[in-house]
Design a protein around this motif. Sequence first.
Motif, PDB file in Angstrom:
ATOM      1  N   LEU A  20      31.367  25.928  75.826  1.00 16.08           N
ATOM      2  CA  LEU A  20      32.341  26.893  75.313  1.00 16.08           C
ATOM      3  C   LEU A  20      33.373  26.224  74.416  1.00 16.08           C
ATOM      4  N   ALA A  21      33.778  25.011  74.753  1.00 18.45           N
ATOM      5  CA  ALA A  21      34.711  24.272  73.905  1.00 18.45           C
ATOM      6  C   ALA A  21      34.063  23.983  72.554  1.00 18.45           C
ATOM      7  N   GLY A  22      32.788  23.662  72.573  1.00 21.33           N
ATOM      8  CA  GLY A  22      32.059  23.425  71.326  1.00 21.33           C
ATOM      9  C   GLY A  22      31.990  24.679  70.474  1.00 21.33           C
ATOM     10  N   GLN A  23      31.769  25.808  71.124  1.00 23.60           N
ATOM     11  CA  GLN A  23      31.727  27.076  70.385  1.00 23.60           C
ATOM     12  C   GLN A  23      33.070  27.358  69.739  1.00 23.60           C
ATOM     13  N   ALA A  24      34.147  27.104  70.479  1.00 22.81           N
ATOM     14  CA  ALA A  24      35.484  27.346  69.934  1.00 22.81           C
ATOM     15  C   ALA A  24      35.750  26.423  68.749  1.00 22.81           C
ATOM     16  N   LYS A  25      35.376  25.155  68.892  1.00 20.69           N
ATOM     17  CA  LYS A  25      35.565  24.196  67.799  1.00 20.69           C
ATOM     18  C   LYS A  25      34.787  24.613  66.568  1.00 20.69           C
ATOM     19  N   GLU A  26      33.561  25.075  66.792  1.00 26.12           N
ATOM     20  CA  GLU A  26      32.736  25.518  65.670  1.00 26.12           C
ATOM     21  C   GLU A  26      33.393  26.700  64.953  1.00 26.12           C
ATOM     22  N   LYS A  27      33.868  27.662  65.713  1.00 22.37           N
ATOM     23  CA  LYS A  27      34.488  28.858  65.109  1.00 22.37           C
ATOM     24  C   LYS A  27      35.758  28.499  64.344  1.00 22.37           C
ATOM     25  N   VAL A  28      36.590  27.614  64.908  1.00 29.76           N
ATOM     26  CA  VAL A  28      37.809  27.200  64.219  1.00 29.76           C
ATOM     27  C   VAL A  28      37.442  26.460  62.937  1.00 29.76           C
ATOM     28  N   GLY A  29      36.436  25.599  63.019  1.00 26.45           N
ATOM     29  CA  GLY A  29      35.987  24.875  61.839  1.00 26.45           C
ATOM     30  C   GLY A  29      35.499  25.809  60.752  1.00 26.45           C
ATOM     31  N   GLU A  30      34.753  26.825  61.137  1.00 22.71           N
ATOM     32  CA  GLU A  30      34.262  27.800  60.160  1.00 22.71           C
ATOM     33  C   GLU A  30      35.406  28.602  59.562  1.00 22.71           C
ATOM     34  N   ALA A  31      36.369  28.984  60.401  1.00 18.64           N
ATOM     35  CA  ALA A  31      37.488  29.795  59.928  1.00 18.64           C
ATOM     36  C   ALA A  31      38.391  29.028  58.975  1.00 18.64           C
ATOM     37  N   THR A  32      38.459  27.714  59.151  1.00 16.48           N
ATOM     38  CA  THR A  32      39.342  26.899  58.317  1.00 16.48           C
ATOM     39  C   THR A  32      38.576  26.134  57.238  1.00 16.48           C
ATOM     40  N   ASN A  33      37.299  26.456  57.074  1.00 14.60           N
ATOM     41  CA  ASN A  33      36.436  25.761  56.103  1.00 14.60           C
ATOM     42  C   ASN A  33      36.405  24.255  56.348  1.00 14.60           C
ATOM     43  N   ASN A  34      36.450  23.859  57.612  1.00 10.70           N
ATOM     44  CA  ASN A  34      36.397  22.455  57.991  1.00 10.70           C
ATOM     45  C   ASN A  34      34.989  22.177  58.520  1.00 10.70           C
TER      46      ASN A  34
END
Length: 63
Positions: free
Chosen positions: A14-28
């Motif tokens: 779940l932490a990985g999913q959150a990191k992925e979503k934040v990365g996608e949202a911030t174009n990181n």
Amino acid sequence: MGFADKARNKAEELAGQAKEKVGEATNNDELAGEGRAEQVKAKAKQAGENLKDAGRTVVDDDR
């Protein structure tokens, strides 16, 4: 291993999913990639736990 290991693996996923979503949202792309890698790692650990459980079931059935 028991419930605690399975819960830890799920939390890592779940932490990985959150990191992925934040990365996608911030174009990181780097952060999104780290999140995907964490998910894969957690799922691999969970697969190992499932194999251990299956092995225990087979051994218990033979007794």
